[in-house]
Design a protein around this motif. Sequence first.
Motif, PDB file in Angstrom:
ATOM      1  N   CYS A   1     -11.478  -3.314  -8.111  1.00 38.72           N
ATOM      2  CA  CYS A   1     -10.497  -2.875  -7.130  1.00 38.72           C
ATOM      3  C   CYS A   1     -10.259  -4.030  -6.165  1.00 38.72           C
ATOM      4  O   CYS A   1     -11.150  -4.390  -5.391  1.00 38.72           O
TER       5      CYS A   1
ATOM      6  N   TRP B   1     -15.799   4.376  -4.590  1.00 39.55           N
ATOM      7  CA  TRP B   1     -15.180   4.911  -5.797  1.00 39.55           C
ATOM      8  C   TRP B   1     -15.304   6.433  -5.766  1.00 39.55           C
ATOM      9  O   TRP B   1     -16.371   6.982  -5.497  1.00 39.55           O
TER      10      TRP B   1
ATOM     11  N   ARG C   1     -12.078  16.351  -6.150  1.00 42.76           N
ATOM     12  CA  ARG C   1     -12.460  14.944  -6.188  1.00 42.76           C
ATOM     13  C   ARG C   1     -13.972  14.824  -6.020  1.00 42.76           C
ATOM     14  O   ARG C   1     -14.579  15.541  -5.235  1.00 42.76           O
TER      15      ARG C   1
ATOM     16  N   TYR D   1     -10.605   6.280  -8.550  1.00 42.26           N
ATOM     17  CA  TYR D   1      -9.867   5.721  -7.425  1.00 42.26           C
ATOM     18  C   TYR D   1     -10.801   4.924  -6.535  1.00 42.26           C
ATOM     19  O   TYR D   1     -11.938   5.346  -6.308  1.00 42.26           O
ATOM     20  N   CYS D   2     -10.313   3.824  -6.007  1.00 42.77           N
ATOM     21  CA  CYS D   2     -11.086   3.158  -4.974  1.00 42.77           C
ATOM     22  C   CYS D   2     -10.467   3.479  -3.624  1.00 42.77           C
ATOM     23  O   CYS D   2      -9.267   3.751  -3.521  1.00 42.77           O
ATOM     24  N   GLN D   3     -11.299   3.495  -2.624  1.00 43.68           N
ATOM     25  CA  GLN D   3     -10.872   3.798  -1.279  1.00 43.68           C
ATOM     26  C   GLN D   3     -11.470   2.797  -0.314  1.00 43.68           C
ATOM     27  O   GLN D   3     -12.573   2.288  -0.523  1.00 43.68           O
TER      28      GLN D   3
ATOM     29  N   TYR E   1     -12.337   6.974   5.410  1.00 47.98           N
ATOM     30  CA  TYR E   1     -11.467   6.199   4.523  1.00 47.98           C
ATOM     31  C   TYR E   1     -10.019   6.403   4.934  1.00 47.98           C
ATOM     32  O   TYR E   1      -9.614   7.505   5.311  1.00 47.98           O
TER      33      TYR E   1
ATOM     34  N   GLU F   1      -7.358   4.444   3.094  1.00 46.61           N
ATOM     35  CA  GLU F   1      -6.438   3.945   2.066  1.00 46.61           C
ATOM     36  C   GLU F   1      -7.029   4.227   0.690  1.00 46.61           C
ATOM     37  O   GLU F   1      -8.255   4.142   0.494  1.00 46.61           O
ATOM     38  N   ARG F   2      -6.160   4.528  -0.265  1.00 53.18           N
ATOM     39  CA  ARG F   2      -6.600   4.810  -1.620  1.00 53.18           C
ATOM     40  C   ARG F   2      -5.682   4.108  -2.610  1.00 53.18           C
ATOM     41  O   ARG F   2      -4.466   4.012  -2.383  1.00 53.18           O
TER      42      ARG F   2
END
Length: 117
Positions: free
Chosen positions: A22, A36, A45, A94-96, A104, A106-107
């Motif tokens: 990422c 992650w 999630r 997904y990374c955040q 967090y 942003e994704r």
Amino acid sequence: QVRLEESGGGSVESGGSLRLSCQASGYTASRYCMAWFRQVPGEEREFVSSVDTDGSTTYGESVKGRFTVSLSNVDNTLYLQMNSLKPEDTAMYYCQLGFACDYYFERGQGTQVTVSS
């Protein structure tokens, strides 16, 4: 503008390995956390792993001992080495990015991981 771009997903057989990456751009803070998460359609999630700029790591119970998270502070790239993959690891990953590992903001768009039995 902050941007996260995941890569490295794909299809593997059970017991195989994948390495996710990422790349974060547009963010210049010296201290932050990246993580992650994964999600299967119709399900909640799930937290996979996190690492902060101090090097502290955390793992979800289902991936402990099989996945390893790392962070390159030089180029703001988050990695996830996934070994001994199981069909239940199949998900969109997904990374955040966060100010801290409990905040967090942003994704990324995600990268699909599919593990066949």
